[in-house]
Design a protein around this motif. Sequence first.
Motif, mmCIF file in Angstrom:
data_model
loop_
_atom_site.group_PDB
_atom_site.id
_atom_site.type_symbol
_atom_site.label_atom_id
_atom_site.label_comp_id
_atom_site.label_asym_id
_atom_site.label_seq_id
_atom_site.Cartn_x
_atom_site.Cartn_y
_atom_site.Cartn_z
ATOM 1 N N UNK A 126 0.799 -1.225 0.000
ATOM 2 C CA UNK A 126 0.000 0.000 0.000
ATOM 3 C C UNK A 126 0.827 1.267 0.000
ATOM 4 N N UNK A 127 2.120 1.137 -0.220
ATOM 5 C CA UNK A 127 3.023 2.280 -0.127
ATOM 6 C C UNK A 127 3.830 2.454 -1.402
ATOM 7 N N UNK A 128 4.070 3.707 -1.751
ATOM 8 C CA UNK A 128 5.150 3.994 -2.689
ATOM 9 C C UNK A 128 6.457 3.929 -1.913
ATOM 10 N N UNK A 129 7.535 3.636 -2.618
ATOM 11 C CA UNK A 129 8.832 3.490 -1.966
ATOM 12 C C UNK A 129 9.889 4.286 -2.714
ATOM 13 N N UNK A 130 10.884 4.731 -1.974
ATOM 14 C CA UNK A 130 11.947 5.493 -2.607
ATOM 15 C C UNK A 130 13.311 5.167 -2.025
ATOM 16 N N UNK A 131 14.318 5.474 -2.807
ATOM 17 C CA UNK A 131 15.711 5.428 -2.361
ATOM 18 C C UNK A 131 16.273 6.848 -2.424
ATOM 19 N N UNK A 132 16.966 7.227 -1.377
ATOM 20 C CA UNK A 132 17.653 8.495 -1.296
ATOM 21 C C UNK A 132 19.085 8.228 -0.851
ATOM 22 N N UNK A 133 19.945 9.221 -1.016
ATOM 23 C CA UNK A 133 21.321 9.058 -0.558
ATOM 24 C C UNK A 133 21.841 10.374 0.007
ATOM 25 N N UNK A 134 22.828 10.235 0.877
ATOM 26 C CA UNK A 134 23.435 11.412 1.484
ATOM 27 C C UNK A 134 24.929 11.196 1.599
ATOM 28 N N UNK A 135 25.670 12.061 0.934
ATOM 29 C CA UNK A 135 27.126 12.043 1.006
ATOM 30 C C UNK A 135 27.582 12.977 2.119
ATOM 31 N N UNK A 136 28.782 12.780 2.640
ATOM 32 C CA UNK A 136 29.272 13.644 3.725
ATOM 33 C C UNK A 136 29.248 15.108 3.325
ATOM 34 N N UNK A 137 28.668 15.936 4.175
ATOM 35 C CA UNK A 137 28.627 17.363 3.938
ATOM 36 C C UNK A 137 27.590 17.818 2.936
ATOM 37 N N UNK A 138 26.766 16.894 2.460
ATOM 38 C CA UNK A 138 25.751 17.239 1.466
ATOM 39 C C UNK A 138 24.366 16.903 1.987
ATOM 40 N N UNK A 139 23.367 17.496 1.347
ATOM 41 C CA UNK A 139 21.994 17.209 1.708
ATOM 42 C C UNK A 139 21.572 15.850 1.138
ATOM 43 N N UNK A 140 20.547 15.289 1.776
ATOM 44 C CA UNK A 140 19.992 14.044 1.266
ATOM 45 C C UNK A 140 19.357 14.310 -0.095
ATOM 46 N N UNK B 131 27.949 7.227 -0.810
ATOM 47 C CA UNK B 131 26.999 7.883 0.093
ATOM 48 C C UNK B 131 26.372 6.830 0.992
ATOM 49 N N UNK B 132 25.639 7.316 1.971
ATOM 50 C CA UNK B 132 24.742 6.436 2.715
ATOM 51 C C UNK B 132 23.405 6.433 1.975
ATOM 52 N N UNK B 133 22.908 5.246 1.693
ATOM 53 C CA UNK B 133 21.658 5.098 0.941
ATOM 54 C C UNK B 133 20.536 4.730 1.911
ATOM 55 N N UNK B 134 19.431 5.445 1.780
ATOM 56 C CA UNK B 134 18.277 5.265 2.645
ATOM 57 C C UNK B 134 17.065 4.830 1.832
ATOM 58 N N UNK B 135 16.289 3.893 2.364
ATOM 59 C CA UNK B 135 14.998 3.595 1.765
ATOM 60 C C UNK B 135 13.918 4.296 2.586
ATOM 61 N N UNK B 136 12.816 4.598 1.922
ATOM 62 C CA UNK B 136 11.741 5.338 2.562
ATOM 63 C C UNK B 136 10.398 4.893 2.009
ATOM 64 N N UNK B 137 9.354 5.031 2.839
ATOM 65 C CA UNK B 137 8.009 4.628 2.461
ATOM 66 C C UNK B 137 7.069 5.834 2.509
ATOM 67 N N UNK C 96 10.273 15.194 1.792
ATOM 68 C CA UNK C 96 9.237 15.450 2.791
ATOM 69 C C UNK C 96 7.950 14.678 2.540
ATOM 70 N N UNK C 97 7.802 14.074 1.367
ATOM 71 C CA UNK C 97 6.602 13.276 1.095
ATOM 72 C C UNK C 97 6.664 11.899 1.760
ATOM 73 N N UNK C 98 7.826 11.503 2.214
ATOM 74 C CA UNK C 98 8.006 10.163 2.756
ATOM 75 C C UNK C 98 7.796 10.162 4.266
ATOM 76 N N UNK C 99 7.088 9.138 4.727
ATOM 77 C CA UNK C 99 6.646 9.079 6.117
ATOM 78 C C UNK C 99 7.556 8.219 6.999
#
Length: 124
Positions: free
Chosen positions: A30-44, A91-97, A109-112
Motif C-alpha cells: 500500500x506504499x510507494x517506496x523510494x531510495x535516497x542518498x546522502x554524502x558527507x557534507x551534502x543534503x539528502x 553515500x549512505x543510501x536510505x529507503x523510505x516509504x 518530505x513526502x516520505x513518512x
Amino acid sequence: VQLQASGGGLVQAGGSLRLSCVVSGRAFSGSSMGWFRQAPGKEREFVAAINWNGGRTNYADSAKGRFTISRDNAKNTLYLQMNSLKPEDTAVYFCAADRNPTYASRTTSDYDYWGQGTQVTVSS
C-alpha cells in the motif's frame, strides 16, 4: 513501521551492488517506496522511486540508465540494482516509504518512514 536496508559495501568503479530494503509493520503493497542518498557534507538527495505496483518509477538524472528500482510485494522488499558505479555514488543510501501508494515522489518530505541507511563506497 520498520525499514531495514542492506546490501551496501565497498566496490570498485564500474562495479555493481544491489541494495535491499525489507519493510515490516505496515502493508508494504500500500506504499510507494523510494531510495535516497546522502554524502558527507551534502543534503539528502533523491535517487529513485516506485509506486505500489511497480507501474510508475522515477529516477534522478544521475541514476538513469545505471540504476533500477524494483519491488517484490510478496516479500515486502524493495530493491535498487546499481550498475556502472562511480566514485560520486559514494553515500549512505536510505529507503523510505510514502503512504501515498500511487505517486512515486522525488520529494524527501513526502516520505513518512525511513530506514537506517546502508553505506555504499565506490573506489576509483
